[in-house]
Design a protein around this motif. Sequence first.
Motif, PDB file in Angstrom:
ATOM      1  N   LYS A 169      11.415  -6.420   8.805  1.00 30.32           N
ATOM      2  CA  LYS A 169      10.275  -6.116   8.089  1.00 30.32           C
ATOM      3  C   LYS A 169       9.548  -5.030   8.615  1.00 30.32           C
ATOM      4  O   LYS A 169       9.155  -4.803   9.748  1.00 30.32           O
ATOM      5  CB  LYS A 169       9.490  -7.463   8.369  1.00 30.32           C
ATOM      6  N   VAL A 170       9.034  -4.262   7.715  1.00 28.40           N
ATOM      7  CA  VAL A 170       8.176  -2.812   7.870  1.00 28.40           C
ATOM      8  C   VAL A 170       6.785  -3.125   7.399  1.00 28.40           C
ATOM      9  O   VAL A 170       6.683  -3.179   6.334  1.00 28.40           O
ATOM     10  CB  VAL A 170       9.085  -1.656   7.211  1.00 28.40           C
ATOM     11  N   LEU A 171       6.035  -2.392   8.097  1.00 32.24           N
ATOM     12  CA  LEU A 171       4.707  -2.235   7.607  1.00 32.24           C
ATOM     13  C   LEU A 171       4.247  -1.011   7.769  1.00 32.24           C
ATOM     14  O   LEU A 171       4.419  -0.098   8.835  1.00 32.24           O
ATOM     15  CB  LEU A 171       3.715  -3.167   8.616  1.00 32.24           C
TER      16      LEU A 171
ATOM     17  N   ILE B 298      14.509  -3.021   1.272  1.00 29.13           N
ATOM     18  CA  ILE B 298      13.825  -2.958   2.557  1.00 29.13           C
ATOM     19  C   ILE B 298      12.508  -3.983   2.281  1.00 29.13           C
ATOM     20  O   ILE B 298      11.680  -3.968   1.482  1.00 29.13           O
ATOM     21  CB  ILE B 298      13.092  -1.621   3.262  1.00 29.13           C
ATOM     22  N   ASP B 299      12.234  -4.890   3.190  1.00 30.56           N
ATOM     23  CA  ASP B 299      10.932  -5.659   3.187  1.00 30.56           C
ATOM     24  C   ASP B 299       9.854  -5.071   3.764  1.00 30.56           C
ATOM     25  O   ASP B 299       9.736  -4.913   4.898  1.00 30.56           O
ATOM     26  CB  ASP B 299      11.176  -7.207   4.012  1.00 30.56           C
ATOM     27  N   ILE B 300       8.878  -4.536   2.934  1.00 30.94           N
ATOM     28  CA  ILE B 300       8.076  -3.463   3.392  1.00 30.94           C
ATOM     29  C   ILE B 300       6.599  -3.770   2.849  1.00 30.94           C
ATOM     30  O   ILE B 300       6.529  -4.436   1.602  1.00 30.94           O
ATOM     31  CB  ILE B 300       8.389  -2.124   2.770  1.00 30.94           C
ATOM     32  N   SER B 301       5.738  -3.578   3.472  1.00 26.69           N
ATOM     33  CA  SER B 301       4.354  -3.996   3.106  1.00 26.69           C
ATOM     34  C   SER B 301       3.497  -2.723   3.507  1.00 26.69           C
ATOM     35  O   SER B 301       3.857  -1.727   4.211  1.00 26.69           O
ATOM     36  CB  SER B 301       3.828  -5.341   3.913  1.00 26.69           C
ATOM     37  N   LEU B 302       2.244  -2.849   2.872  1.00 26.42           N
ATOM     38  CA  LEU B 302       1.215  -1.523   3.138  1.00 26.42           C
ATOM     39  C   LEU B 302       0.290  -2.052   3.791  1.00 26.42           C
ATOM     40  O   LEU B 302      -0.540  -3.290   3.240  1.00 26.42           O
ATOM     41  CB  LEU B 302       0.942  -0.923   1.891  1.00 26.42           C
TER      42      LEU B 302
END
Length: 361
Positions: free
Chosen positions: A2-4, A31-35
């Motif tokens: 998990k990437v932020l 990729i499990d990505i959030s901002l």
Amino acid sequence: MKVLIAINSLDTGGAEKLVLDALPKFVEKGIDISLLLLNGENTSFLTSLERDECCAIHKVSTGSVYNPFLIFRLIPYVRKYDIIHVHLFPALYWVVFAKLCSFSSTKLVFTEHNTTNRRRNLFIFKWIDRFVYSRYAKIITVSTEVKLFLKEYLQVKNKKFTTITNGVNLEHFNTIETAHSKLFENDSDEVWTIVQVAAFTRQKDQETLLKSIPYVIFPVQLLLVGKGPLRLKLENLAQSLEIEDKVTFLGERIDIQQILKTAHVAVLSSHYEGLSLSGVEAMAAGIPLVAANVSGLKTLVHGAGILFEHRNEIDLANKINLLLSDEKHYLETTTLCIKRAQKYSLDTMVDSHIKLYNELL
């Protein structure tokens, strides 16, 4: 994994544009990505990203990004992710302090976008910066030049620094047809379009570009794309130079590709840069790039576009005049710029980031 991605806001700027373009690519690659935005006020970039619904967006506040109490609002997010990739100051500081307060094992990555900044001229920040940067597992620099300047400033020699150049979505520019060809047919009614895409801040030095326009011997229209605190001052300067009929302030725009399609020359007159995305995009669009011979631009432009003496409006005008007076020179420069832009692929950049994330876990 998990990437932020954490950044101050999605206001218009090079780092913000990079994040906007990169997020869908990360999603495409699984990729499990959030901002996370320190300031989640609505902007054209943010509206575009929300419309695409490519990832979760966390808005910490709608106030000043310099508010230290944002540290406490960041703590819950720090605990939820394996990797937090940070861009820009003060997010650089607040994420580190939030991690310290949370006792989290999250790995932190920071991208340094510029060869210098105002903090480096203040002694007290040097010691704070040394501590903050030391808390990052990896520091990405967008060019070798940026890395050398940062390591000299921090006085460190460790191996946590790595260079990953910024990238643009080259596919978006491959279909652009530029509009220069008919302007070499001696038609005096035709007007050359010069464009600059940059925030109206001291760093970008639109003043030199405006002062060069009276010395350009060809009929030209200057398009200034961006926003910032110096816009009114620059509008007044255009009036005092009596070139207001030759200058259009387009404001904040997201249709940069279409604007580049109508332009014939791109100019960057900055005092310094890291790796200019707007410069790469102009070259990818098949437009000759004329840039100041300063750190962060000379490496990008040398051997492809044209460099002019920093803060010298006469030299800038002479370089533009030479370019517009010689079709062979113009086309050769265009070809070299297109070739240079191919080195800066968004896909390659995202793949390099993913590889780095995996190495940290």
